[in-house]
Design a protein around this motif. Structure first.
Motif, PDB file in Angstrom:
ATOM      1  N   ASP A  76      60.237  51.304  37.204  1.00 10.02           N
ATOM      2  CA  ASP A  76      61.686  51.494  37.145  1.00 10.02           C
ATOM      3  C   ASP A  76      62.379  50.224  37.634  1.00 10.02           C
ATOM      4  O   ASP A  76      62.224  49.827  38.787  1.00 10.02           O
ATOM      5  CB  ASP A  76      62.080  52.687  38.023  1.00 10.02           C
ATOM      6  CG  ASP A  76      63.537  53.103  37.846  1.00 10.02           C
ATOM      7  OD1 ASP A  76      64.331  52.307  37.307  1.00 10.02           O
ATOM      8  OD2 ASP A  76      63.870  54.226  38.275  1.00 10.02           O
ATOM      9  N   ASP A  77      63.151  49.571  36.766  1.00 13.97           N
ATOM     10  CA  ASP A  77      63.884  48.379  37.175  1.00 13.97           C
ATOM     11  C   ASP A  77      65.391  48.613  37.198  1.00 13.97           C
ATOM     12  O   ASP A  77      66.184  47.668  37.285  1.00 13.97           O
ATOM     13  CB  ASP A  77      63.553  47.182  36.278  1.00 13.97           C
ATOM     14  CG  ASP A  77      63.978  47.379  34.829  1.00 13.97           C
ATOM     15  OD1 ASP A  77      64.453  48.499  34.484  1.00 13.97           O
ATOM     16  OD2 ASP A  77      63.845  46.430  34.040  1.00 13.97           O
ATOM     17  N   TYR A  78      65.786  49.881  37.096  1.00 11.64           N
ATOM     18  CA  TYR A  78      67.209  50.231  37.210  1.00 11.64           C
ATOM     19  C   TYR A  78      67.517  50.675  38.637  1.00 11.64           C
ATOM     20  O   TYR A  78      68.371  50.104  39.312  1.00 11.64           O
ATOM     21  CB  TYR A  78      67.575  51.317  36.209  1.00 11.64           C
ATOM     22  CG  TYR A  78      69.039  51.688  36.250  1.00 11.64           C
ATOM     23  CD1 TYR A  78      69.999  50.833  35.731  1.00 11.64           C
ATOM     24  CD2 TYR A  78      69.456  52.888  36.819  1.00 11.64           C
ATOM     25  CE1 TYR A  78      71.349  51.161  35.787  1.00 11.64           C
ATOM     26  CE2 TYR A  78      70.803  53.230  36.872  1.00 11.64           C
ATOM     27  CZ  TYR A  78      71.741  52.361  36.368  1.00 11.64           C
ATOM     28  OH  TYR A  78      73.077  52.697  36.431  1.00 11.64           O
ATOM     29  N   ILE A  79      66.825  51.700  39.110  1.00  9.69           N
ATOM     30  CA  ILE A  79      66.789  52.019  40.541  1.00  9.69           C
ATOM     31  C   ILE A  79      65.370  51.707  40.995  1.00  9.69           C
ATOM     32  O   ILE A  79      64.412  52.310  40.519  1.00  9.69           O
ATOM     33  CB  ILE A  79      67.136  53.496  40.808  1.00  9.69           C
ATOM     34  CG1 ILE A  79      68.578  53.797  40.384  1.00  9.69           C
ATOM     35  CG2 ILE A  79      66.950  53.829  42.292  1.00  9.69           C
ATOM     36  CD1 ILE A  79      68.996  55.254  40.572  1.00  9.69           C
ATOM     37  N   LEU A  80      65.235  50.761  41.878  1.00  8.81           N
ATOM     38  CA  LEU A  80      63.908  50.271  42.226  1.00  8.81           C
ATOM     39  C   LEU A  80      63.115  51.312  43.015  1.00  8.81           C
ATOM     40  O   LEU A  80      63.668  52.036  43.858  1.00  8.81           O
ATOM     41  CB  LEU A  80      64.028  48.980  43.040  1.00  8.81           C
ATOM     42  CG  LEU A  80      64.665  47.795  42.310  1.00  8.81           C
ATOM     43  CD1 LEU A  80      64.763  46.588  43.248  1.00  8.81           C
ATOM     44  CD2 LEU A  80      63.871  47.435  41.061  1.00  8.81           C
ATOM     45  N   PRO A  81      61.804  51.405  42.769  1.00  8.51           N
ATOM     46  CA  PRO A  81      60.973  52.375  43.505  1.00  8.51           C
ATOM     47  C   PRO A  81      60.986  52.137  45.010  1.00  8.51           C
ATOM     48  O   PRO A  81      60.719  53.066  45.774  1.00  8.51           O
ATOM     49  CB  PRO A  81      59.577  52.169  42.915  1.00  8.51           C
ATOM     50  CG  PRO A  81      59.620  50.849  42.213  1.00  8.51           C
ATOM     51  CD  PRO A  81      61.028  50.654  41.764  1.00  8.51           C
ATOM     52  N   ALA A  82      61.305  50.927  45.448  1.00  7.04           N
ATOM     53  CA  ALA A  82      61.400  50.660  46.888  1.00  7.04           C
ATOM     54  C   ALA A  82      62.448  51.542  47.554  1.00  7.04           C
ATOM     55  O   ALA A  82      62.336  51.849  48.750  1.00  7.04           O
ATOM     56  CB  ALA A  82      61.726  49.186  47.129  1.00  7.04           C
TER      57      ALA A  82
END
Length: 311
Positions: free
Chosen positions: A251-257
């Motif tokens: 996911d590069d929209y809301i980052l998994p971090a």
């Protein structure tokens, strides 16, 4: 006098620019462009995630629940099971309750009855603006209270949220009331200011420090909240009941971090599932077996083994 007049004109022009920009940026947030309802229906139907024939003979009830803010929330309650197990599904921004059907099917298969609903300003619900969880969390409270009033305060209740719906759910549980027995948070943002900052730098190449203070000022004036009020990570430590955190690694929209940070901050019973495949909000679509296994493991460890339910 001429120099003074130039200064006054400059200040007036600058304030007019700031005001125009403040209205513009908050309009983009408050009135975010939604996906067309027909587009969502066609997408879910063509993918096989929604088949109308699957629900033709399923006991269901269309309900209108009043929001504390004066509009109505459209809810569909599906009850094929004689049980006290219920799920509420909270969809993401720009979507509607049709997007929740894939999750509804998942929990129907596990013996839950399910309520899906449209957020304010989405689908068939009322409301003029989107607030990314700030006002939506009180609407979720209204739906939980309606369901408990209808079915009894002793129901076994879970809430599943996707994206903004997950953030709404965490804000409800951490800042309003911990009113469900368990929660499943799929790709929530941890802090909306951080999310906006990330998107500004990534997509628009605008320094957040120039935009966020103005945005906060105009949100306070126009909507009576600020970006800092939409911060699940500031409240997640208050949630006592179990939470399953889900996010796609890609996911590069809301980052998994962000989900990892929420998981670390949550006290007490919790579980984390990071899906290998899929973009934003695609964890179930791209990792169906692993997604279902994560939910089954979570339910068995924290819910079914702890609290009896009526079959």
């Amino acid at each position: 006098m001429k120099k003074f007049a130039k200064i006054v004109r400059f200040l007036f022009s600058f304030l007019l620019f700031l005001s125009s920009f403040g209205v513009f940026i908050t309009n983009r947030m408050m009135y975010i462009k939604k996906k067309d309802d027909e587009t969502i229906l066609n997408r879910e139907t063509s993918s096989g995630r929604f088949r109308p024939e699957d629900f033709q003979d399923v006991p269901r009830k269309d309900v209108t629940v009043p929001s504390p803010f004066g509009y109505h929330l459209k809810v569909i309650l599906v009850e094929p099971h004689q049980t006290n197990r219920y799920m509420v599904i909270s969809h993401g921004v720009t979507e509607n309750k049709v997007n929740s059907i894939k999750y509804m099917k998942l929990f129907l298969e596990r013996g839950f009855n399910v309520a899906i609903y449209d957020h304010r300003r989405h689908g068939e619900s009322g409301g003029k603006t989107t607030s990314y969880g700030y006002y939506e969390k009180f609407d979720l409270k209204a739906i939980v209270h309606w369901l408990k009033n209808e079915k009894g305060s002793d129901i076994l209740l879970g809430i599943h949220g996707e994206s903004m719906g997950a953030a709404t759910m965490l804000l409800y549980a951490g800042a309003v009331e911990d009113g469900a027995d368990f929660y499943i948070s799929d790709c929530a943002f941890s802090d909306f200011s951080e999310q906006i900052s990330y998107l500004l730098k990534k997509d628009i190449k605008v320094p957040p420090k120039l935009v966020l203070p103005l945005t906060n000022t105009f949100l306070r004036i126009r909507e009576r909240y600020s970006l800092h009020d939409i911060s699940p990570i500031s409240f997640v430590h208050n949630i006592k009941h179990p939470v399953l955190f889900i996010h796609s690694k890609k996911d590069d929209y809301i980052l998994p971090a962000m989900t990892e940070a929420l998981y670390e901050k949550k006290k007490g019973p919790k579980k984390l599932f990071l899906a290998e495949n899929g973009a934003h909000a695609q964890s179930l679509n791209e990792n169906k077996e692993d997604y279902e296994a994560a939910i089954d493991s979570f339910l068995q460890e924290f819910i079914f083994s702890k609290k009896p339910s009526n079959e």
